[in-house]
Write a protein that holds these residues in place. Sequence first.
Motif, PDB file in Angstrom:
ATOM      1  N   VAL A  59       0.605  -1.240  -0.037  1.00 37.11           N
ATOM      2  CA  VAL A  59       0.047   0.000  -0.049  1.00 37.11           C
ATOM      3  C   VAL A  59       1.038   1.215  -0.109  1.00 37.11           C
ATOM      4  O   VAL A  59       0.612   2.388  -0.912  1.00 37.11           O
ATOM      5  CB  VAL A  59      -1.103  -0.095   1.282  1.00 37.11           C
ATOM      6  CG1 VAL A  59      -1.987   1.376   1.372  1.00 37.11           C
ATOM      7  CG2 VAL A  59      -2.010  -1.028   1.322  1.00 37.11           C
ATOM      8  N   ALA A  60       1.910   1.376   0.985  1.00 41.20           N
ATOM      9  CA  ALA A  60       2.582   2.546   0.767  1.00 41.20           C
ATOM     10  C   ALA A  60       3.465   2.615  -0.459  1.00 41.20           C
ATOM     11  O   ALA A  60       3.821   3.704  -1.056  1.00 41.20           O
ATOM     12  CB  ALA A  60       3.756   2.270   2.050  1.00 41.20           C
ATOM     13  N   TRP A 302       8.769  14.487   3.103  1.00 41.00           N
ATOM     14  CA  TRP A 302       8.494  14.794   4.353  1.00 41.00           C
ATOM     15  C   TRP A 302       7.334  13.286   5.104  1.00 41.00           C
ATOM     16  O   TRP A 302       7.475  12.887   6.131  1.00 41.00           O
ATOM     17  CB  TRP A 302       7.893  15.844   4.882  1.00 41.00           C
ATOM     18  CG  TRP A 302       8.837  17.120   4.948  1.00 41.00           C
ATOM     19  CD1 TRP A 302       8.966  17.980   3.825  1.00 41.00           C
ATOM     20  CD2 TRP A 302      10.032  17.368   5.688  1.00 41.00           C
ATOM     21  NE1 TRP A 302       9.979  18.766   4.051  1.00 41.00           N
ATOM     22  CE2 TRP A 302      10.723  18.238   5.354  1.00 41.00           C
ATOM     23  CE3 TRP A 302      10.451  16.536   6.824  1.00 41.00           C
ATOM     24  CZ2 TRP A 302      11.722  19.181   5.930  1.00 41.00           C
ATOM     25  CZ3 TRP A 302      11.434  17.116   7.750  1.00 41.00           C
ATOM     26  CH2 TRP A 302      12.111  18.160   7.184  1.00 41.00           C
ATOM     27  N   VAL A 303       6.418  13.258   4.278  1.00 40.67           N
ATOM     28  CA  VAL A 303       5.481  12.076   4.805  1.00 40.67           C
ATOM     29  C   VAL A 303       6.238  10.611   4.704  1.00 40.67           C
ATOM     30  O   VAL A 303       6.068  10.052   5.638  1.00 40.67           O
ATOM     31  CB  VAL A 303       4.246  11.838   3.592  1.00 40.67           C
ATOM     32  CG1 VAL A 303       3.494  10.656   3.994  1.00 40.67           C
ATOM     33  CG2 VAL A 303       3.361  13.243   3.464  1.00 40.67           C
ATOM     34  N   ALA A 304       7.141  10.387   3.792  1.00 40.49           N
ATOM     35  CA  ALA A 304       7.826   8.954   3.906  1.00 40.49           C
ATOM     36  C   ALA A 304       8.852   9.139   5.092  1.00 40.49           C
ATOM     37  O   ALA A 304       9.039   8.222   5.623  1.00 40.49           O
ATOM     38  CB  ALA A 304       8.681   8.976   2.397  1.00 40.49           C
ATOM     39  N   LEU A 305       9.457   9.982   5.404  1.00 39.84           N
ATOM     40  CA  LEU A 305      10.530  10.546   6.351  1.00 39.84           C
ATOM     41  C   LEU A 305       9.599  10.159   7.825  1.00 39.84           C
ATOM     42  O   LEU A 305      10.415   9.530   8.541  1.00 39.84           O
ATOM     43  CB  LEU A 305      10.990  11.563   6.339  1.00 39.84           C
ATOM     44  CG  LEU A 305      12.333  12.170   7.549  1.00 39.84           C
ATOM     45  CD1 LEU A 305      13.402  11.075   7.148  1.00 39.84           C
ATOM     46  CD2 LEU A 305      12.541  13.587   7.513  1.00 39.84           C
ATOM     47  N   ALA A 306       8.379  10.327   7.866  1.00 42.04           N
ATOM     48  CA  ALA A 306       7.652  10.353   9.064  1.00 42.04           C
ATOM     49  C   ALA A 306       6.880   8.937   8.993  1.00 42.04           C
ATOM     50  O   ALA A 306       7.210   8.237  10.292  1.00 42.04           O
ATOM     51  CB  ALA A 306       6.559  11.144   9.277  1.00 42.04           C
ATOM     52  N   VAL A 307       6.531   8.302   8.059  1.00 45.07           N
ATOM     53  CA  VAL A 307       5.935   7.018   8.134  1.00 45.07           C
ATOM     54  C   VAL A 307       6.607   5.881   8.014  1.00 45.07           C
ATOM     55  O   VAL A 307       6.399   4.808   8.876  1.00 45.07           O
ATOM     56  CB  VAL A 307       4.885   7.033   6.887  1.00 45.07           C
ATOM     57  CG1 VAL A 307       4.320   5.410   6.861  1.00 45.07           C
ATOM     58  CG2 VAL A 307       3.942   7.925   7.008  1.00 45.07           C
ATOM     59  N   ILE A 308       7.762   5.860   7.363  1.00 45.76           N
ATOM     60  CA  ILE A 308       8.635   4.636   7.259  1.00 45.76           C
ATOM     61  C   ILE A 308       9.215   4.138   8.501  1.00 45.76           C
ATOM     62  O   ILE A 308       9.160   2.819   8.846  1.00 45.76           O
ATOM     63  CB  ILE A 308       9.788   4.773   6.200  1.00 45.76           C
ATOM     64  CG1 ILE A 308       9.027   4.929   4.652  1.00 45.76           C
ATOM     65  CG2 ILE A 308      10.802   3.647   6.047  1.00 45.76           C
ATOM     66  CD1 ILE A 308      10.157   5.147   3.464  1.00 45.76           C
ATOM     67  N   VAL A 311       6.550   2.149  10.097  1.00 41.15           N
ATOM     68  CA  VAL A 311       6.243   0.788   9.662  1.00 41.15           C
ATOM     69  C   VAL A 311       7.192  -0.089  10.130  1.00 41.15           C
ATOM     70  O   VAL A 311       7.063  -1.145  10.509  1.00 41.15           O
ATOM     71  CB  VAL A 311       6.167   1.078   8.176  1.00 41.15           C
ATOM     72  CG1 VAL A 311       6.162  -0.404   7.462  1.00 41.15           C
ATOM     73  CG2 VAL A 311       5.144   1.910   7.720  1.00 41.15           C
ATOM     74  N   LEU A 312       8.571   0.236  10.122  1.00 40.26           N
ATOM     75  CA  LEU A 312       9.636  -0.625  10.522  1.00 40.26           C
ATOM     76  C   LEU A 312       9.351  -0.894  12.108  1.00 40.26           C
ATOM     77  O   LEU A 312       9.600  -1.905  12.493  1.00 40.26           O
ATOM     78  CB  LEU A 312      10.878   0.137  10.450  1.00 40.26           C
ATOM     79  CG  LEU A 312      11.478   0.430   8.954  1.00 40.26           C
ATOM     80  CD1 LEU A 312      12.451   1.174   8.892  1.00 40.26           C
ATOM     81  CD2 LEU A 312      11.679  -1.200   8.309  1.00 40.26           C
ATOM     82  N   LEU A 313       9.109   0.064  12.748  1.00 38.07           N
ATOM     83  CA  LEU A 313       8.883  -0.149  14.260  1.00 38.07           C
ATOM     84  C   LEU A 313       7.786  -1.012  14.654  1.00 38.07           C
ATOM     85  O   LEU A 313       7.972  -1.995  15.420  1.00 38.07           O
ATOM     86  CB  LEU A 313       8.586   1.305  14.941  1.00 38.07           C
ATOM     87  CG  LEU A 313       8.296   1.253  16.598  1.00 38.07           C
ATOM     88  CD1 LEU A 313       9.370   0.390  17.408  1.00 38.07           C
ATOM     89  CD2 LEU A 313       7.691   2.340  17.073  1.00 38.07           C
ATOM     90  N   LEU A 314       6.674  -0.990  13.799  1.00 38.30           N
ATOM     91  CA  LEU A 314       5.530  -2.037  13.806  1.00 38.30           C
ATOM     92  C   LEU A 314       5.845  -3.359  13.725  1.00 38.30           C
ATOM     93  O   LEU A 314       5.641  -4.358  14.215  1.00 38.30           O
ATOM     94  CB  LEU A 314       4.389  -1.356  13.010  1.00 38.30           C
ATOM     95  CG  LEU A 314       2.899  -2.455  12.834  1.00 38.30           C
ATOM     96  CD1 LEU A 314       2.463  -2.671  14.061  1.00 38.30           C
ATOM     97  CD2 LEU A 314       2.424  -1.850  11.790  1.00 38.30           C
ATOM     98  N   GLN A 315       6.628  -3.618  12.371  1.00 41.03           N
ATOM     99  CA  GLN A 315       7.202  -4.701  11.891  1.00 41.03           C
ATOM    100  C   GLN A 315       8.160  -5.576  13.017  1.00 41.03           C
ATOM    101  O   GLN A 315       7.727  -6.829  13.301  1.00 41.03           O
ATOM    102  CB  GLN A 315       7.899  -4.667  10.644  1.00 41.03           C
ATOM    103  CG  GLN A 315       7.109  -4.280   9.471  1.00 41.03           C
ATOM    104  CD  GLN A 315       6.313  -5.520   8.974  1.00 41.03           C
ATOM    105  OE1 GLN A 315       6.343  -6.748   9.145  1.00 41.03           O
ATOM    106  NE2 GLN A 315       5.292  -5.288   8.412  1.00 41.03           N
TER     107      GLN A 315
END
Length: 334
Positions: A59-60, A302-308, A311-315
Amino acid sequence: MDTLLLVVIAMLFAGYFALAGFDYGTGLLYRTLGTDEPERRRVLGTVGPFFLGNEVWLVAAIGLMIGAFPRWEGELLSGAYPIVVAILVGLITFTAAFQLRSRRDGARRRVWDTLVTGGAAVTVAGWGLLLGNLVRGLPLENGRPAGDVLDLFSPYAITWGVGFVALFGLHGAAFIAMRTAGKLAERARRAGRACAGPAVLFVVAAGVGGMLSDEVGAAVTRPWLAIGGAAVFAALLMTASSSLARYRPRIAFACTTTVCALLMPLLLAARYPNLLTSTVDSKVLTVEQGVAGGATLDVLGWVALAVIPLVLLLQWTVWWGNRRKVDERTPLFW
């Protein structure tokens, strides 16, 4: 910024193929590995905690691709429309059947089992066909579909489709062998070794054989990178096979994960700065031509810098919480 966002897209696809890849591999193999319903549910339970979270990477990746490279997304979608539709149908079928097969006691699970395996096979083969055509070039004329639909099913593209089934079968088998014990792990080891040979042939044919072909090699700007990558992939897959034979599934899984993760980055790097090529009018869509405007790129950056990182932390949290092997005492929800 455009090159940086392309790298981010490649990394997101890397996460998708590495993580969702063992979901599909499990779907391909679980009917073979599980001889009865409890064993099949245990095999599905190996991917249960990770199942939905692994799709977040896709999705990302697609969202960033649409925002940062709208022309690339548009021409790829139109040029490979039948394959894209097949991937979506396979993905929806696989996801729905996976979640519904065990919802009710006494359900006719044979039908759901067929849908799980069929959906996984269609999804994996579809991705292989799509990437094979991305390497070879799409039947486009001035950015629009041209020629026969059968042009999408060239021998080279079919090699990718069949090869992806073998590769993700090996990836899923290594994951199941790592996450289970006893007879299930032993069957997974044997299934993985059976998939290893075709997977090695695939990477050699796609990399070395494809680059030696005038038609395919002409669409790649760095054939040496494709050939070198194919050699490394072949070595990793042979290591995975030998590791399964020596009862070292973690090493095998690390090898298959590396191959699945590097597929998309290697493909884009070997073609850079080209995003798409046409097999009809030989036109090329480059990164500079396909990228969105500067203001859009700044926002997406900026969105990618915040979201990625999230996502890594969730995984990592999900993996840490489900690090133990699945056995008869493990709660199952699938």
